[in-house]
Scaffold this motif. Structure first.
Motif, PDB file in Angstrom:
ATOM      1  N   CYS A 178       0.726  -1.142  -0.076  1.00  0.00           N
ATOM      2  CA  CYS A 178       0.130  -0.123   0.155  1.00  0.00           C
ATOM      3  C   CYS A 178       0.797   1.137   0.061  1.00  0.00           C
ATOM      4  N   ILE A 191       2.199   1.733  -3.481  1.00  0.00           N
ATOM      5  CA  ILE A 191       1.134   2.394  -4.466  1.00  0.00           C
ATOM      6  C   ILE A 191       0.951   3.972  -3.993  1.00  0.00           C
ATOM      7  N   VAL A 199       1.720   7.158  -6.627  1.00  0.00           N
ATOM      8  CA  VAL A 199       0.570   8.135  -6.866  1.00  0.00           C
ATOM      9  C   VAL A 199       1.212   9.373  -6.701  1.00  0.00           C
TER      10      VAL A 199
END
Length: 54
Positions: A42, A45, A49
């Motif tokens: 997580c 990610i 981003v």
């Protein structure tokens, strides 16, 4: 940096959760590893981003 913090936090969270549920040392290690991997993913990610947006 986010990935490292997320993996450490996940390991702590998983270890505490397994200990609270009455797990043996092998269970605690497995929970810690599983949560560390999940939260590191997580964090990865989130890092990707943020890099794309900034």
């Amino acid at each position: 940096m986010i990935v490292i913090l997320a993996s450490i936090g996940g390991a702590i969270w998983g270890g505490m959760l397994a200990r609270k549920r009455g797990g043996k040392p092998a269970d605690i290690a497995q929970y810690a590893a599983g949560y560390a991997i999940a939260l590191a993913l997580c964090g990865l990610i989130v890092t990707i981003v943020l890099e794309r947006l900034l």
